[in-house]
Design a protein around this motif. Sequence first.
Motif, PDB file in Angstrom:
ATOM      1  N   ALA A  74       0.833  -1.206   0.000  1.00 41.78           N
ATOM      2  CA  ALA A  74       0.000   0.000   0.000  1.00 41.78           C
ATOM      3  C   ALA A  74       0.870   1.259   0.000  1.00 41.78           C
ATOM      4  O   ALA A  74       1.943   1.285   0.615  1.00 41.78           O
ATOM      5  N   PRO A  75       0.436   2.318  -0.685  1.00 46.71           N
ATOM      6  CA  PRO A  75       1.213   3.570  -0.701  1.00 46.71           C
ATOM      7  C   PRO A  75       1.438   4.092   0.719  1.00 46.71           C
ATOM      8  O   PRO A  75       0.563   3.978   1.585  1.00 46.71           O
ATOM      9  N   ARG A  76       2.596   4.702   0.933  1.00 47.70           N
ATOM     10  CA  ARG A  76       2.967   5.168   2.277  1.00 47.70           C
ATOM     11  C   ARG A  76       3.179   6.672   2.291  1.00 47.70           C
ATOM     12  O   ARG A  76       3.387   7.318   1.273  1.00 47.70           O
ATOM     13  N   TRP A  77       3.157   7.192   3.501  1.00 41.57           N
ATOM     14  CA  TRP A  77       3.541   8.569   3.776  1.00 41.57           C
ATOM     15  C   TRP A  77       4.795   8.543   4.643  1.00 41.57           C
ATOM     16  O   TRP A  77       5.060   7.567   5.343  1.00 41.57           O
ATOM     17  N   HIS A  78       5.565   9.619   4.610  1.00 38.35           N
ATOM     18  CA  HIS A  78       6.763   9.751   5.435  1.00 38.35           C
ATOM     19  C   HIS A  78       6.900  11.212   5.836  1.00 38.35           C
ATOM     20  O   HIS A  78       7.067  12.081   4.980  1.00 38.35           O
ATOM     21  N   HIS A  79       6.809  11.477   7.130  1.00 39.70           N
ATOM     22  CA  HIS A  79       6.933  12.851   7.607  1.00 39.70           C
ATOM     23  C   HIS A  79       8.364  13.118   8.050  1.00 39.70           C
ATOM     24  O   HIS A  79       8.964  12.338   8.790  1.00 39.70           O
ATOM     25  N   GLU A  80       8.911  14.249   7.601  1.00 39.74           N
ATOM     26  CA  GLU A  80      10.254  14.678   7.966  1.00 39.74           C
ATOM     27  C   GLU A  80      10.180  16.032   8.660  1.00 39.74           C
ATOM     28  O   GLU A  80       9.263  16.816   8.418  1.00 39.74           O
ATOM     29  N   GLY A  81      11.169  16.288   9.531  1.00 38.84           N
ATOM     30  CA  GLY A  81      11.280  17.619  10.109  1.00 38.84           C
ATOM     31  C   GLY A  81      10.833  17.749  11.541  1.00 38.84           C
ATOM     32  O   GLY A  81      10.618  18.863  12.017  1.00 38.84           O
ATOM     33  N   LEU A 141      12.732  22.785   7.577  1.00 36.64           N
ATOM     34  CA  LEU A 141      11.548  22.344   6.840  1.00 36.64           C
ATOM     35  C   LEU A 141      10.283  23.044   7.293  1.00 36.64           C
ATOM     36  O   LEU A 141       9.183  22.646   6.931  1.00 36.64           O
ATOM     37  N   GLY A 142      10.407  24.092   8.099  1.00 34.59           N
ATOM     38  CA  GLY A 142       9.235  24.837   8.524  1.00 34.59           C
ATOM     39  C   GLY A 142       8.589  24.244   9.752  1.00 34.59           C
ATOM     40  O   GLY A 142       8.948  23.155  10.214  1.00 34.59           O
ATOM     41  N   PRO A 143       7.574  24.944  10.307  1.00 33.66           N
ATOM     42  CA  PRO A 143       6.983  24.524  11.584  1.00 33.66           C
ATOM     43  C   PRO A 143       6.234  23.201  11.511  1.00 33.66           C
ATOM     44  O   PRO A 143       6.063  22.539  12.530  1.00 33.66           O
ATOM     45  N   THR A 144       5.755  22.805  10.328  1.00 32.94           N
ATOM     46  CA  THR A 144       5.010  21.546  10.227  1.00 32.94           C
ATOM     47  C   THR A 144       5.786  20.475   9.493  1.00 32.94           C
ATOM     48  O   THR A 144       5.274  19.378   9.271  1.00 32.94           O
ATOM     49  N   GLY A 145       7.029  20.743   9.101  1.00 27.47           N
ATOM     50  CA  GLY A 145       7.838  19.750   8.437  1.00 27.47           C
ATOM     51  C   GLY A 145       7.388  19.496   7.012  1.00 27.47           C
ATOM     52  O   GLY A 145       6.669  20.295   6.396  1.00 27.47           O
ATOM     53  N   LEU A 146       7.796  18.358   6.481  1.00 25.44           N
ATOM     54  CA  LEU A 146       7.515  17.975   5.101  1.00 25.44           C
ATOM     55  C   LEU A 146       6.830  16.620   5.107  1.00 25.44           C
ATOM     56  O   LEU A 146       7.344  15.658   5.689  1.00 25.44           O
ATOM     57  N   LEU A 147       5.680  16.522   4.480  1.00 25.81           N
ATOM     58  CA  LEU A 147       4.933  15.267   4.395  1.00 25.81           C
ATOM     59  C   LEU A 147       5.105  14.714   2.981  1.00 25.81           C
ATOM     60  O   LEU A 147       4.504  15.211   2.030  1.00 25.81           O
ATOM     61  N   ARG A 148       5.936  13.687   2.863  1.00 22.17           N
ATOM     62  CA  ARG A 148       6.132  13.049   1.563  1.00 22.17           C
ATOM     63  C   ARG A 148       5.072  11.968   1.357  1.00 22.17           C
ATOM     64  O   ARG A 148       4.791  11.197   2.279  1.00 22.17           O
ATOM     65  N   LEU A 149       4.515  11.924   0.167  1.00 21.10           N
ATOM     66  CA  LEU A 149       3.493  10.935  -0.171  1.00 21.10           C
ATOM     67  C   LEU A 149       3.951  10.165  -1.397  1.00 21.10           C
ATOM     68  O   LEU A 149       4.411  10.752  -2.381  1.00 21.10           O
ATOM     69  N   GLU A 150       3.815   8.847  -1.339  1.00 19.95           N
ATOM     70  CA  GLU A 150       4.108   8.067  -2.539  1.00 19.95           C
ATOM     71  C   GLU A 150       3.081   8.386  -3.619  1.00 19.95           C
ATOM     72  O   GLU A 150       1.945   8.792  -3.336  1.00 19.95           O
TER      73      GLU A 150
END
Length: 621
Positions: free
Chosen positions: A536-543, A555-564
């Motif tokens: 299943a596609p995943r998400w990955h939060h950084e920051g 990466l700012g106050p909420t970070g970066l949400l990478r989505l496949e």
Amino acid sequence: MRRRTFIAALPGAALIPGAANAQAAAPRAPDGPGQGGAPAADPSLPPRWVAGEDRFLRPDVSAGDRPVGASFASRTAAYGMNGAAGTAHPLATQAGIDILRRGGSAVDAAIAINACLGFLEPTSNGIGGDAYAMIWDPKTRKVVGLAGSGASPRGLSLETVRARARGGALPPLGAISVSVPGTVDAWWTMHQRYGRLPWASLLEPAIALAENGAPVPDMIAYYIRRSMAAFARPGTGIEETANALRTWGMADGKGPRTGQVFRNPDLARTLRAIATGGRDAFYTGEIAATIDRYFRRIGGWLRREDLVAHRSEWVEPHRTGYRGADIHALGANTQGIATLQMLNILETFDMGDAGFQSPRSIHLQAEAKRLAYEDRARFYADPHFAKVPVEWLISKEYARQRAKLIRTDRILTPVYPGQAPSRGDTTYFSCADKDGMMVSMIQSNFRGMGSGLVADGLGFMFQDRGQLFSLRDGHPNIYAPGKRPFQTIIPGFATRDGAPWMSFGVMGGDMQPQGQTQIVVNRVDYGLEIQSAGDAPRWHHEGSSQSMGEDAAGLGPTGLLRLESGVPRATQVALADLGWTIGKPDGGFGRYECVEHRMDGDTRVYAAASEMRADGCALAY
């Protein structure tokens, strides 16, 4: 229970404002084909894969249709009654199955698999790194844990480390980042308790592979070549790179190409010495003496005395319940309890009602991650040096307090760690045997191939795990001589009703608790079987906040949400409308292996899964 079918257009996309115009505002797909950002091919023209390209991208083309199971699954799980194994390389999986067929225990198979992977997948692991395991012991009917984590050199002071720091953190490469390798002692310790076959026989498959060679698969070739290029750049701080380039550089000095046969006779000799002399050959014998001479020669700090002092330790895993399943995690100096914290928070929400791959589901999971990782940055450390309030951190009451901070219509900002009470690139593999023993094991050199340092003639690279120490005064993870650094590598294990259920893991730095949580949510809340749960596609939060050199800064106050790219476009746009900064896929979504235990009446059945993000496979017999 009737099989569920999942499609891209899902109810729940409208649960967060902004989803209505998702198709009109869908973000543009990455340019392709290839990593070089070449223009996308005209969809009206026949596509072709240009020789030498790493990827063949056609955003208008999706996976083929499966007549059963989830539409996005890459394959079916492998089933068997006598044993199973899933690893990041087919030859390692075959080696594990062969050990099981010869009467070896799951621990015997795990050792053989790990030894093979150190040769086959040097981008993720090797005997220069650390190892952790959780084992289902069928005799005691409980999960036991092993921490095989090495300490920093006793002769390296905090003052010296701070003098070598870059941007307030330890450098990622060179001798300053090296800690004692714990893997070989972890193998030995496991074998002493649970091994059936002779010790030397477990290293025979890896020795044969290293001597005779094996073709290098796509992903591993790609990452070896990237590592070689990184080590060769000026200003890395690596004391010497000749040994690494001699070991993996191949004829052009850049590393093996896909399908090229690679051999490592130095590693074969090292493994043969360990096969003959056991763990002492590595920690007190000639290998230790070679390591000592090497670090003295290059001006490093690791010494034979540090190796002699090393011992793995058996530890009691921590546990939390999640909707009828018990999820187990190692504490010690790992980030394992972050998975438990995330699941405890998510249990307070109706994740099933949120909808698979919906904006609400991913939003809640990412917010749970952000809250747990604030605690990770503040509290996690070697318990021999710091009092970590683990029971409070993984308590249901604390999770309820944290869950109240999450809003479904906005992103929590700022986000802080909790206030503790006053009392206070990795490889993963799983295997199981005919008697019901299951091993969940993870082993790593940490970032990429490791520190860049290879001792003369030994054929393996030392880990750069020391980079994860903090340099902040008063922090529980602050650097100290003889201390174990914070660890990202964590095996996963789940039980139900006092019986084993899943031995699983998701490789990849800070992605590991995030990936483990997604696997559990996919299985428990959305009913996916073990293969589609990983595909299943995943998400990955950084920051998230951190006090060590792991997460990206700025990466700012909420970070970066990478989505496949497989996440539905409506979901991607709705999350962006909610305020998340959406990042492009970067390959950092982890790599999953799993063995599931189930009973068909009185007959034990194993199901084994290996996802498409790695070069591996799962087998059962």
